[in-house]
Each structure stands twice: as structure tokens, then as C-alpha cells.
Motif scaffolding. Structure first.
Motif, PDB file in Angstrom:
ATOM      1  N   LEU A  73       0.877  -1.159   0.000  1.00  0.00           N
ATOM      2  CA  LEU A  73       0.000   0.000   0.000  1.00  0.00           C
ATOM      3  C   LEU A  73       0.922   1.218   0.000  1.00  0.00           C
ATOM      4  O   LEU A  73       1.615   1.477   0.984  1.00  0.00           O
ATOM      5  CB  LEU A  73      -0.899  -0.015   1.241  1.00  0.00           C
ATOM      6  N   VAL A  74       0.956   1.930  -1.130  1.00  0.00           N
ATOM      7  CA  VAL A  74       1.852   3.067  -1.297  1.00  0.00           C
ATOM      8  C   VAL A  74       1.010   4.328  -1.394  1.00  0.00           C
ATOM      9  O   VAL A  74       0.174   4.444  -2.290  1.00  0.00           O
ATOM     10  CB  VAL A  74       2.732   2.906  -2.549  1.00  0.00           C
ATOM     11  N   GLU A  75       1.229   5.239  -0.449  1.00  0.00           N
ATOM     12  CA  GLU A  75       0.443   6.468  -0.400  1.00  0.00           C
ATOM     13  C   GLU A  75      -1.059   6.151  -0.430  1.00  0.00           C
ATOM     14  O   GLU A  75      -1.822   6.751  -1.174  1.00  0.00           O
ATOM     15  CB  GLU A  75       0.817   7.401  -1.552  1.00  0.00           C
ATOM     16  N   ASN A  76      -1.435   5.155   0.365  1.00  0.00           N
ATOM     17  CA  ASN A  76      -2.831   4.710   0.529  1.00  0.00           C
ATOM     18  C   ASN A  76      -3.453   4.154  -0.745  1.00  0.00           C
ATOM     19  O   ASN A  76      -4.669   4.101  -0.870  1.00  0.00           O
ATOM     20  CB  ASN A  76      -3.704   5.835   1.100  1.00  0.00           C
ATOM     21  N   GLU A  77      -2.630   3.740  -1.686  1.00  0.00           N
ATOM     22  CA  GLU A  77      -3.099   3.109  -2.921  1.00  0.00           C
ATOM     23  C   GLU A  77      -2.393   1.762  -3.080  1.00  0.00           C
ATOM     24  O   GLU A  77      -1.186   1.683  -2.876  1.00  0.00           O
ATOM     25  CB  GLU A  77      -2.781   3.975  -4.146  1.00  0.00           C
ATOM     26  N   PRO A  78      -3.119   0.697  -3.453  1.00  0.00           N
ATOM     27  CA  PRO A  78      -2.449  -0.593  -3.661  1.00  0.00           C
ATOM     28  C   PRO A  78      -1.471  -0.524  -4.832  1.00  0.00           C
ATOM     29  O   PRO A  78      -1.711   0.167  -5.815  1.00  0.00           O
ATOM     30  CB  PRO A  78      -3.588  -1.559  -3.974  1.00  0.00           C
TER      31      PRO A  78
END
Length: 183
Positions: A73-78
Motif C-alpha cells: 500500500l503506497v500512499e494509501n493506494e495498492p
């Protein structure tokens, strides 16, 4: 008449067996090399320091999370492809226009890495390699168009190469924060 034989029973002379065993032991101890694996080269803070919360602007922090199923999860995005992470970090740190949600400046950029206790070591190391690799690529480009591997192999005992090394790192600390794993 049967003649009596005065032969001794056949025995193996074992008086020098201990000497031979000792010599073999010494030989193998001297010739065997023991691999010196260093593990992760992460500098930990001193044990006697107090933990204090540091307030950072949210735009300066690039967050990377790894769950127990090894999903990112990078910057709240998968994120499915872990190898895209390196370019994302470089974009965050070296934002030339200082726009949007990128870091205000390379000096203020912080990469936050957090994982769950169930995260595999392989996945953690792969992600950490991508994060550090992004910084080494930045340093190598700033040092004069070197590759990241060439930059890391610079001989810091040679004054010219040390100057290149310092030129690459100048003003951009490798700020990767590894947080305590969650359950």
C-alpha cells in the motif's frame, strides 16, 4: 605332531591414531573459511535515547506499507508491481517544481516503511532494496552520470572518488524511517 605356532594375534597399531586425528583436525580448522554474512546494514539509534515524536508535513512523507499477505500500500493506494516503487520514490524526493503532494525539498523528504509481523523477509528486503536503490540512483546521477552500482563502489579512501561520493549525497539524506511492525 602338530607344531604350536607362537604368533601373536594380528592387531592394528593404534598408538599414532590420536596424532593423526589431531593433525587432521588442525588441518581442517586452518583451511576452512567461515562466511561472514553481514545481514542488513541498518544503523540503529543508540539504546539510551528517548523516543520523541517528530512533526513532519504530510506532503514530505512518502508512506509504504506491507501487510501480512505481502501486499503493498503506497500512499494509501495498492501497488502490484514492487519495481515501480523506485521511480515513485525518486519522483517524490526530486520533485523539481515542488507541486502537489511531493516533498517540499529533497532535504525534507522522508520515506516511511511499515510492515506487519506476518510480512515475509523476502518481501521486506525487496521493498527496502527498492527504497535504498532510489536514493543511490539519485546520488549517482548527481555525482556525474554514474550508475548506482558504480556510485556504491566508489573508493572513499581516494580523495577524487570521495569528492564524487560526497557530491552525490550533498543535501539529500537517505531518510528511510522503518517503523515498528504491527500485529
Amino acid at each position: 605332531m602338530a607344531r604350536k605356532r607362537n604368533r601373536e594375534s594380528a592387531e592394528v597399531n593404534s598408538s599414532s591414531m590420536a596424532d593423526i586425528a589431531f593433525l587432521l583436525l588442525v588441518f581442517f580448522l586452518v583451511t576452512t573459511t567461515i562466511p561472514n554474512e553481514k545481514g542488513l546494514l541498518i544503523q540503529l539509534p543508540p539504546a539510551d535515547t528517548e523516543i520523541t515524536d517528530v512533526k513532519l508535513k504530510e506532503r514530505n512523507v512518502f508512506t509504504v506499507r506491507i501487510n501480512s499477505a505481502d501486499r503493498l500500500l503506497v500512499e494509501n493506494e495498492p501497488l502490484e508491481d514492487v519495481y515501480r516503487l523506485k521511480q515513485m520514490v525518486k519522483d517524490h524526493v526530486m520533485n523539481p517544481r515542488r507541486e502537489g503532494d511531493k516533498a517540499e525539498s529533497p532535504e525534507k523528504a522522508v520515506i516511511s516503511l511499515k510492515n506487519d509481523r506476518g510480512t515475509s523477509y523476502d518481501r521486506f528486503i525487496t521493498v527496502l532494496d527498492q527504497l535504498q536503490g532510489a536514493y543511490y540512483e539519485i546520488y549517482a546521477e548527481r555525482a556525474g552520470g554514474l550508475t548506482a552500482q558504480e556510485y556504491r563502489n566508489l573508493d572513499r579512501t581516494d580523495p577524487r572518488q570521495l569528492e564524487l561520493y560526497n557530491k552525490g549525497k550533498e543535501g539529500i539524506p537517505m531518510a528511510i524511517s522503518i517503523a515498528q511492525p504491527t500485529k
